[in-house]
Scaffold this motif. Structure first.
Motif, mmCIF file in Angstrom:
data_model
loop_
_atom_site.group_PDB
_atom_site.id
_atom_site.type_symbol
_atom_site.label_atom_id
_atom_site.label_comp_id
_atom_site.label_asym_id
_atom_site.label_seq_id
_atom_site.Cartn_x
_atom_site.Cartn_y
_atom_site.Cartn_z
ATOM 1 N N PHE A 31 -43.262 23.598 -8.579
ATOM 2 C CA PHE A 31 -42.446 23.905 -9.686
ATOM 3 C C PHE A 31 -41.583 22.951 -9.894
ATOM 4 O O PHE A 31 -41.424 22.458 -10.906
ATOM 5 C CB PHE A 31 -41.961 25.383 -9.560
ATOM 6 C CG PHE A 31 -41.216 25.514 -10.876
ATOM 7 C CD1 PHE A 31 -41.718 25.771 -12.084
ATOM 8 C CD2 PHE A 31 -39.796 26.049 -10.671
ATOM 9 C CE1 PHE A 31 -40.960 25.833 -13.227
ATOM 10 C CE2 PHE A 31 -38.957 26.341 -11.992
ATOM 11 C CZ PHE A 31 -39.802 26.401 -12.965
ATOM 12 N N GLY A 32 -41.064 22.274 -8.924
ATOM 13 C CA GLY A 32 -40.108 21.374 -8.846
ATOM 14 C C GLY A 32 -40.679 19.958 -9.390
ATOM 15 O O GLY A 32 -40.118 19.378 -10.140
ATOM 16 N N GLN A 33 -41.689 19.860 -9.332
ATOM 17 C CA GLN A 33 -42.836 18.434 -9.574
ATOM 18 C C GLN A 33 -42.645 18.789 -10.878
ATOM 19 O O GLN A 33 -42.714 17.931 -11.785
ATOM 20 C CB GLN A 33 -44.073 18.423 -8.978
ATOM 21 C CG GLN A 33 -44.006 17.911 -7.512
ATOM 22 C CD GLN A 33 -45.392 17.689 -7.172
ATOM 23 O OE1 GLN A 33 -45.979 18.594 -6.870
ATOM 24 N NE2 GLN A 33 -45.656 16.699 -6.767
ATOM 25 N N ILE A 34 -43.261 19.790 -11.645
ATOM 26 C CA ILE A 34 -43.609 20.001 -12.849
ATOM 27 C C ILE A 34 -42.130 20.239 -13.522
ATOM 28 O O ILE A 34 -42.296 19.628 -14.941
ATOM 29 C CB ILE A 34 -44.418 21.194 -13.276
ATOM 30 C CG1 ILE A 34 -45.785 21.110 -12.347
ATOM 31 C CG2 ILE A 34 -44.994 21.336 -14.699
ATOM 32 C CD1 ILE A 34 -46.523 20.121 -12.872
ATOM 33 N N SER A 35 -41.017 20.856 -13.206
ATOM 34 C CA SER A 35 -40.034 21.171 -13.943
ATOM 35 C C SER A 35 -39.158 20.285 -13.846
ATOM 36 O O SER A 35 -38.040 20.510 -13.399
ATOM 37 C CB SER A 35 -39.456 22.628 -13.544
ATOM 38 O OG SER A 35 -39.223 22.617 -12.279
ATOM 39 N N ALA A 58 -50.870 22.136 -27.462
ATOM 40 C CA ALA A 58 -51.185 21.099 -26.365
ATOM 41 C C ALA A 58 -50.731 21.113 -25.012
ATOM 42 O O ALA A 58 -51.308 20.837 -24.185
ATOM 43 C CB ALA A 58 -50.214 19.944 -27.098
ATOM 44 N N LEU A 59 -49.520 21.973 -25.039
ATOM 45 C CA LEU A 59 -49.047 22.295 -23.573
ATOM 46 C C LEU A 59 -50.020 23.257 -22.948
ATOM 47 O O LEU A 59 -50.284 22.914 -21.861
ATOM 48 C CB LEU A 59 -47.802 22.576 -23.624
ATOM 49 C CG LEU A 59 -46.525 21.851 -23.846
ATOM 50 C CD1 LEU A 59 -45.268 22.453 -24.247
ATOM 51 C CD2 LEU A 59 -46.328 21.046 -22.448
ATOM 52 N N THR A 60 -50.698 24.010 -23.673
ATOM 53 C CA THR A 60 -51.595 25.088 -23.189
ATOM 54 C C THR A 60 -52.754 24.342 -22.637
ATOM 55 O O THR A 60 -53.220 24.598 -21.579
ATOM 56 C CB THR A 60 -51.774 26.139 -24.142
ATOM 57 O OG1 THR A 60 -50.743 26.752 -24.369
ATOM 58 C CG2 THR A 60 -53.097 27.186 -23.439
ATOM 59 N N LEU A 61 -53.411 23.605 -23.396
ATOM 60 C CA LEU A 61 -54.534 22.850 -23.101
ATOM 61 C C LEU A 61 -54.487 21.842 -22.002
ATOM 62 O O LEU A 61 -55.214 22.033 -20.939
ATOM 63 C CB LEU A 61 -55.261 22.149 -24.442
ATOM 64 C CG LEU A 61 -55.502 23.069 -25.578
ATOM 65 C CD1 LEU A 61 -55.985 21.903 -26.665
ATOM 66 C CD2 LEU A 61 -56.785 23.865 -25.112
ATOM 67 N N GLY A 62 -53.498 21.022 -21.965
ATOM 68 C CA GLY A 62 -53.084 20.269 -20.894
ATOM 69 C C GLY A 62 -52.858 20.965 -19.429
ATOM 70 O O GLY A 62 -53.245 20.419 -18.449
ATOM 71 N N ALA A 63 -52.273 22.099 -19.562
ATOM 72 C CA ALA A 63 -51.740 22.921 -18.355
ATOM 73 C C ALA A 63 -53.249 23.595 -17.849
ATOM 74 O O ALA A 63 -53.362 23.535 -16.560
ATOM 75 C CB ALA A 63 -50.888 23.868 -18.723
ATOM 76 N N VAL A 237 -47.400 25.354 -12.410
ATOM 77 C CA VAL A 237 -47.791 24.657 -13.464
ATOM 78 C C VAL A 237 -47.421 25.199 -14.841
ATOM 79 O O VAL A 237 -47.018 24.616 -15.807
ATOM 80 C CB VAL A 237 -49.147 24.311 -13.337
ATOM 81 C CG1 VAL A 237 -49.884 23.435 -14.729
ATOM 82 C CG2 VAL A 237 -49.563 23.362 -12.337
ATOM 83 N N THR A 238 -48.024 26.502 -14.912
ATOM 84 C CA THR A 238 -47.491 27.269 -16.233
ATOM 85 C C THR A 238 -46.105 27.373 -16.583
ATOM 86 O O THR A 238 -45.827 27.056 -17.510
ATOM 87 C CB THR A 238 -48.145 28.876 -16.027
ATOM 88 O OG1 THR A 238 -49.548 28.725 -15.596
ATOM 89 C CG2 THR A 238 -48.018 29.522 -17.341
ATOM 90 N N LEU A 239 -45.172 27.767 -15.525
ATOM 91 C CA LEU A 239 -43.971 27.756 -15.841
ATOM 92 C C LEU A 239 -43.545 26.386 -16.206
ATOM 93 O O LEU A 239 -42.624 26.360 -17.021
ATOM 94 C CB LEU A 239 -43.103 28.629 -14.780
ATOM 95 C CG LEU A 239 -43.341 30.111 -14.452
ATOM 96 C CD1 LEU A 239 -42.463 30.622 -13.320
ATOM 97 C CD2 LEU A 239 -43.077 30.846 -15.709
ATOM 98 N N GLY A 240 -43.731 25.431 -15.324
ATOM 99 C CA GLY A 240 -43.237 24.418 -15.662
ATOM 100 C C GLY A 240 -43.497 23.545 -17.083
ATOM 101 O O GLY A 240 -42.593 23.232 -17.581
ATOM 102 N N GLU A 241 -44.721 23.940 -17.366
ATOM 103 C CA GLU A 241 -45.094 23.435 -18.898
ATOM 104 C C GLU A 241 -44.339 24.029 -19.825
ATOM 105 O O GLU A 241 -43.991 23.638 -20.635
ATOM 106 C CB GLU A 241 -46.653 23.420 -18.817
ATOM 107 C CG GLU A 241 -47.412 22.459 -17.922
ATOM 108 C CD GLU A 241 -47.420 21.208 -18.117
ATOM 109 O OE1 GLU A 241 -46.747 20.761 -19.333
ATOM 110 O OE2 GLU A 241 -47.844 20.211 -17.252
#
Length: 442
Positions: A31-35, A58-63, A237-241
């Motif tokens: 999470f630290g990497q993504i957030s 866009a964030l959904t598709l990329g995630a 990934v989900t929370l970070g995005e």
């Protein structure tokens, strides 16, 4: 194995079960990497060129793309307990091919380590002063290097501090700025900058973390189960995005810029420097960590010398810090972006070999029962090199669809076809110096 320059952290061997961590410890780092600050910047970039709901899509598709890649290669990592560049020896690339991967990872991530150190230094110099930018580049780079020297455990504790701090500060930034605006109006407003298409936005999201997704085994080798890998990926990934990315989208609409320093300083003033520092440390330590693992594998393969991971980390951390201080890393951004097209096919080939073709899967499983790595590895796998090159070229020059995904899928399909036709064969063989059971201490 510990030394005066940190811990080796099983750089060339399997991580034994006794050295694994709970899924939460690893998830906080994912999470630290993504957030991180880069994700905040990504969200601001999307918000500057896209409407709220288009950016959300866009964030959904990329995630989804990132999660699929991270889960599959992450499962290989947790099962085998090996780093990405080490796994490559028995997942289609051979010993020499894995050395090339190690070098590519090392160059790419040490470049981004230096660039992000320089970004933090710019913020520190403008908001705090005291030192010039080059001085802050050295301070910041050497601070992260000191954290990474002591490996996964030290980085986990860093995550426990920086991730909550970053989230609190970002929350403060959001509340401070959005309290002065009608949120409903921001959601419905047109983007303040030149428009981005959905394809461009999705490409930014997927491409922004594709290298991080591909080197996932460097992290998941410390997990305890496949379920842990899936949980941490979905959560991280989900929370970070969404949390950080969508916050950046809203703030870009509110402030009317994609410049992250402007956004955080206009919202929370000098406290914005804490946002910058906390948001950069957690991704930059993994840039340096994976770079060190890649370099250790490269030196061990090409020069036949076993280099302590801590020593390698110290050298490249100092080098990255000095390059950042010298201000020459900006010239490498285009080069690093081009280099990034070589990474997606790596994941496609590794997944195809491990789960479908399984040419060296039996050797990995036999060695795993002994707690060691296979006794030998092929020197080269010519078919893999041709597939890797072809897929990378498609990713670089074919403009239809997402370049990174095109190259990844093409590499997977071509490798499976080559495997079914019997073309996946190793050339030469080399005894593995690390083919002994991993110890119980680092």
């Amino acid at each position: 194995m510990a030394s005066a320059v940190g811990v080796d952290d099983y750089a060339l061997s399997r991580v034994p079960s006794g050295a694994r961590y709970s899924w939460w410890s690893v998830a906080v780092q994912r999470f630290g990497q993504i957030s991180a600050l880069s994700q905040f910047l990504l969200g601001a970039t999307l918000g500057f060129g896209m409407g709220f709901w288009q950016a959300f899509l866009a964030l959904t598709l990329g995630a989804v793309i990132l999660e699929v890649v991270a889960v599959f290669v992450g499962v290989i990592g947790v099962r085998e307990g090996l780093s990405t560049s080490m796994l490559a020896r028995w997942t289609g690339f051979g010993r020499a091919g894995s050395a090339v991967i190690g070098l590519a990872i090392g160059i790419s991530l040490i470049g981004w380590f230096g660039i992000q150190s320089a970004v933090s230094a710019q913020g520190l110099a403008s908001l705090v002063g005291v030192l010039p930018e080059w001085g802050w580049s050295l301070v910041f780079g050497l601070l992260v290097t000191a954290i990474v020297l002591w490996g996964f455990g030290s980085m986990a504790w860093t995550a426990y501090i920086t991730v909550p701090a970053f989230l609190i500060l970002v929350g403060w930034s959001i509340i401070s700025e959005l309290s002065r605006h009608d949120v409903g109006a921001l959601v419905a407003s047109a983007p303040p900058g030149p428009q981005l298409t959905l394809l461009q936005g999705t490409t930014l999201v997927a491409g922004g973390f594709i290298v991080g997704a591909i080197v996932t085994p460097d992290m998941t080798r410390f997990n305890r189960s496949v379920a842990d890998v899936v949980k941490q990926t979905l959560v991280g990934v989900t929370l970070g995005e969404y949390v950080i990315g969508m916050a950046g989208v809203l703030l870009a609409h509110a402030v009317g810029t994609s410049e992250i320093t402007t956004i955080v300083t206009s919202s929370v003033g000098w406290v914005g420097i804490l946002v910058i520092v906390a948001g950069t440390i957690k991704i930059n330590d993994w840039n340096l960590y994976s770079s060190g693992l890649g370099l250790v594998n490269f030196v061990g393969t090409v020069l036949g010398r076993k280099v302590h991971r801590g020593a390698a980390t110290a050298v490249i951390g100092l080098l990255g810090s000095v390059l950042a201080a010298a201000g020459i890393l900006d010239a490498f951004v285009d080069f690093l972006t081009v280099l990034g097209v070589v990474f997606p096919p790596i994941a496609g080939i590794m997944v195809a070999e491990y789960f479908v073709v399984r040419r060296w899967r039996g050797e990995l499983e036999q060695a795993r029962r002994r707690g060691a790595v296979p006794e030998s590895a092929p020197d080269w796998v010519p078919a893999t090199l041709l597939i890797w090159l072809a897929a990378a070229l498609v990713g670089r020059f074919v403009e239809v669809g997402l370049g990174s995904i095109n190259s990844l899928v093409l590499a997977f399909v071509l490798y499976v076809v080559a495997g079914k036709l019997g073309w996946v064969r190793g050339v030469g063989s080399h005894r593995t110096a690390e083919a002994v059971p991993a110890g119980s201490a680092v």
